[in-house]
Design a protein around this motif. Structure first.
Motif, PDB file in Angstrom:
ATOM      1  N   LEU A   1       0.828  -1.197   0.000  1.00  0.00           N
ATOM      2  CA  LEU A   1       0.000   0.000   0.000  1.00  0.00           C
ATOM      3  C   LEU A   1       0.865   1.251   0.000  1.00  0.00           C
ATOM      4  O   LEU A   1       0.623   2.190  -0.776  1.00  0.00           O
ATOM      5  N   VAL A   2       1.866   1.297   0.860  1.00  0.00           N
ATOM      6  CA  VAL A   2       2.748   2.462   0.921  1.00  0.00           C
ATOM      7  C   VAL A   2       3.428   2.684  -0.425  1.00  0.00           C
ATOM      8  O   VAL A   2       3.536   3.822  -0.908  1.00  0.00           O
TER       9      VAL A   2
ATOM     10  N   THR B   1      -2.937   4.568   5.332  1.00  0.00           N
ATOM     11  CA  THR B   1      -3.085   3.171   5.744  1.00  0.00           C
ATOM     12  C   THR B   1      -4.400   2.945   6.473  1.00  0.00           C
ATOM     13  O   THR B   1      -5.139   1.993   6.175  1.00  0.00           O
ATOM     14  N   PHE B   2      -4.715   3.800   7.438  1.00  0.00           N
ATOM     15  CA  PHE B   2      -5.989   3.649   8.142  1.00  0.00           C
ATOM     16  C   PHE B   2      -7.167   3.882   7.195  1.00  0.00           C
ATOM     17  O   PHE B   2      -8.201   3.197   7.293  1.00  0.00           O
ATOM     18  N   ALA B   3      -7.029   4.829   6.277  1.00  0.00           N
ATOM     19  CA  ALA B   3      -8.112   5.058   5.311  1.00  0.00           C
ATOM     20  C   ALA B   3      -8.310   3.835   4.422  1.00  0.00           C
ATOM     21  O   ALA B   3      -9.450   3.444   4.132  1.00  0.00           O
ATOM     22  N   TYR B   4      -7.204   3.240   3.985  1.00  0.00           N
ATOM     23  CA  TYR B   4      -7.319   2.034   3.152  1.00  0.00           C
ATOM     24  C   TYR B   4      -8.074   0.937   3.887  1.00  0.00           C
ATOM     25  O   TYR B   4      -8.989   0.318   3.328  1.00  0.00           O
ATOM     26  N   TRP B   5      -7.700   0.662   5.140  1.00  0.00           N
ATOM     27  CA  TRP B   5      -8.352  -0.432   5.855  1.00  0.00           C
ATOM     28  C   TRP B   5      -9.784  -0.074   6.239  1.00  0.00           C
ATOM     29  O   TRP B   5     -10.643  -0.969   6.356  1.00  0.00           O
ATOM     30  N   GLY B   6     -10.079   1.212   6.404  1.00  0.00           N
ATOM     31  CA  GLY B   6     -11.470   1.611   6.592  1.00  0.00           C
ATOM     32  C   GLY B   6     -12.299   1.309   5.364  1.00  0.00           C
ATOM     33  O   GLY B   6     -13.446   0.838   5.453  1.00  0.00           O
ATOM     34  N   TRP B   7     -11.713   1.549   4.194  1.00  0.00           N
ATOM     35  CA  TRP B   7     -12.368   1.235   2.917  1.00  0.00           C
ATOM     36  C   TRP B   7     -12.463  -0.276   2.727  1.00  0.00           C
ATOM     37  O   TRP B   7     -13.530  -0.824   2.417  1.00  0.00           O
TER      38      TRP B   7
ATOM     39  N   THR C   1      -5.574  11.490  12.494  1.00  0.00           N
ATOM     40  CA  THR C   1      -4.623  10.396  12.298  1.00  0.00           C
ATOM     41  C   THR C   1      -5.322   9.057  12.113  1.00  0.00           C
ATOM     42  O   THR C   1      -4.927   8.246  11.279  1.00  0.00           O
ATOM     43  N   VAL C   2      -6.388   8.816  12.882  1.00  0.00           N
ATOM     44  CA  VAL C   2      -7.020   7.497  12.852  1.00  0.00           C
ATOM     45  C   VAL C   2      -8.524   7.582  12.596  1.00  0.00           C
ATOM     46  O   VAL C   2      -9.035   7.021  11.616  1.00  0.00           O
ATOM     47  N   GLN C   3      -9.258   8.273  13.453  1.00  0.00           N
ATOM     48  CA  GLN C   3     -10.715   8.223  13.368  1.00  0.00           C
ATOM     49  C   GLN C   3     -11.249   8.708  12.018  1.00  0.00           C
ATOM     50  O   GLN C   3     -11.972   7.984  11.329  1.00  0.00           O
ATOM     51  N   ARG C   4     -10.904   9.934  11.632  1.00  0.00           N
ATOM     52  CA  ARG C   4     -11.431  10.465  10.375  1.00  0.00           C
ATOM     53  C   ARG C   4     -10.882   9.739   9.146  1.00  0.00           C
ATOM     54  O   ARG C   4     -11.639   9.505   8.186  1.00  0.00           O
ATOM     55  N   PRO C   5      -9.598   9.346   9.110  1.00  0.00           N
ATOM     56  CA  PRO C   5      -9.171   8.523   7.971  1.00  0.00           C
ATOM     57  C   PRO C   5      -9.962   7.227   7.823  1.00  0.00           C
ATOM     58  O   PRO C   5     -10.304   6.829   6.707  1.00  0.00           O
ATOM     59  N   LEU C   6     -10.287   6.567   8.942  1.00  0.00           N
ATOM     60  CA  LEU C   6     -11.116   5.362   8.857  1.00  0.00           C
ATOM     61  C   LEU C   6     -12.490   5.683   8.276  1.00  0.00           C
ATOM     62  O   LEU C   6     -12.999   4.974   7.400  1.00  0.00           O
ATOM     63  N   LEU C   7     -13.115   6.739   8.785  1.00  0.00           N
ATOM     64  CA  LEU C   7     -14.438   7.127   8.290  1.00  0.00           C
ATOM     65  C   LEU C   7     -14.355   7.634   6.849  1.00  0.00           C
ATOM     66  O   LEU C   7     -15.283   7.431   6.056  1.00  0.00           O
ATOM     67  N   PHE C   8     -13.258   8.296   6.530  1.00  0.00           N
ATOM     68  CA  PHE C   8     -12.974   8.725   5.156  1.00  0.00           C
ATOM     69  C   PHE C   8     -12.949   7.497   4.238  1.00  0.00           C
ATOM     70  O   PHE C   8     -13.539   7.487   3.155  1.00  0.00           O
ATOM     71  N   GLY C   9     -12.281   6.432   4.701  1.00  0.00           N
ATOM     72  CA  GLY C   9     -12.230   5.198   3.921  1.00  0.00           C
ATOM     73  C   GLY C   9     -13.590   4.563   3.753  1.00  0.00           C
ATOM     74  O   GLY C   9     -13.946   4.093   2.660  1.00  0.00           O
TER      75      GLY C   9
END
Length: 385
Positions: free
Chosen positions: A36-37, A83-89, A233-241
């Motif tokens: 992913l990176v 990375t967190f956005a990817y796994w949220g998606w 860093t984490v919460q919004r990137p996950l929800l973004f995903g």
């Protein structure tokens, strides 16, 4: 252009296995993010090369300016937000959805992060970032080397602010290239905008705390951590995903699990930063140790130290309201640890990671994503940089 690992339908990550407490943290993190990176950085490299060339065509002086912004984005980092956005998606769409259409959105989060870092370094008067001079310091040095008129430090700060601004615009531009339906992209933008607002709010409270330490508390310091770090860093990137996957229903069980996980891991991430800011090895963190003590920033660590201190220790700690000289940082670091604050913060980190993992256990989601996020909760909060 995306590499072979992301051509076709799914990102191929290293085999996912249950998280083993004996696994080195960096190995766990690398296993979930390597390909992913690489894909994100290739997307960034292609986009930024074109943008630098475009600005250089306006005036030759803009080449070095734009190249500085380019280097800020690509000069290392953990790439946690994409990375967190990817796994949220991935938690929503599973393993068969094609990655290339959403890569611009994931990569845009890294440019947004560069904007925040450059401005943060100016506000904190930081000398180094990732082991290199910060942008305002390097721009000031270039001013001196060129023997230009005026104050080099003032020029460096002004130029760095503009570098950060450019990154903010570039992030928006790259996000707009995401190949999802217009309605989905609108939901993604709403999440993205909320993330930026919360980050700026947290940054302001962080700055205010240094000038109003007498009115600060552990709860208020945690609020800063929640908005300055946990949100973006984490919460919004996950929800973004999850929004990228078309899952923007506010009360959906998975979104609720992401929210609980994101706040817990994000706060733990900032608490870890508080410890590294005082006790981290500069050779590993890329920043001088003790910056928070030097400035008197009222972090959770320092607020807990005041709360737990004996009367004699509290009298000493009151000197931190205005910061302490560099030659006294080590002594005050020992004093903070002696109050028991470090042990308390480590317990807070552990409790939050436990709560985050529990939030995922009850969620209906892709199993690979669940395993990856479980590993990332540990990796992101048990680190040396």
């Amino acid at each position: 252009m995306a590499n072979d690992a992301v051509a076709g339908n799914a990102l191929r990550v290293a085999p996912v296995r249950p998280v083993d407490a004996d696994d080195p943290v960096r190995e766990v993190l690398a296993a979930f993010t390597r390909d992913l990176v690489r894909a994100v950085e290739e997307t960034l490299g292609d986009f930024l090369t074109t943008e630098v060339a475009s600005l250089a065509g306006v005036d030759p002086a803009l080449h070095d300016f734009a190249r500085t912004a380019h280097d800020c984005v690509l000069a290392g980092g953990k790439r946690l937000r994409p990375t967190f956005a990817y796994w949220g998606w991935r938690g929503v769409v599973g393993g068969e959805a094609p990655l290339p259409p959403v890569l611009p959105a994931l990569a845009a989060l890294e440019i947004l992060h560069a904007f925040a870092l450059v401005h943060d370094d100016v506000m904190d008067a930081s000398a180094t970032r990732r082991g290199r001079p910060t942008v305002h310091r390097s721009m000031a040095a270039a001013h001196r080397a060129a023997r230009r008129a005026g104050d080099p430090d003032r020029f460096g700060e002004a130029a760095a602010i503009l570098v950060g601004d450019l990154c903010l615009v570039w992030a928006d531009r790259l996000l707009g290239r995401t190949a999802v339906p217009a309605a989905t992209l609108l939901d993604v933008r709403r999440c993205y905008d909320q993330m930026r607002i919360e980050t700026i709010a947290g940054e302001y409270l962080d700055v205010l705390g240094e000038h109003d330490a007498g009115n600060w508390s552990v709860d208020r310091a945690l609020r800063v951590a929640r908005y300055k770090t946990a949100s973006y860093t984490v919460q919004r990137p996950l929800l973004f995903g999850s929004a990228l996957a078309g899952a923007a229903v506010p009360d959906a069980p998975l979104v609720a699990a992401y929210t609980r996980y994101g706040l817990a891991v994000g706060e733990a991430f900032q608490l870890c930063d508080d410890l590294l800011g005082v006790y981290g090895d500069p050779a590993t963190t890329g920043k001088p140790a003790g910056d928070d003590l030097r400035t008197g920033k009222p972090t959770v660590l320092l607020m807990l130290a005041r709360q737990l201190a004996t009367p004699a220790q509290a009298a000493e700690l009151r000197r931190l309201d205005g910061g302490v000289p560099a030659d006294e940082v080590d002594r005050y670091a020992e004093l903070v640890a002696a109050t028991g604050a470090v042990d308390r913060v480590e317990k807070m980190i552990s409790d939050r990671v436990t709560g985050a993992v529990a939030a995922l256990e009850a969620a209906s989601m892709d199993e690979t994503a669940r395993s990856a996020l479980t590993g990332l909760a540990v990796a992101a909060t048990h680190r040396r940089s």
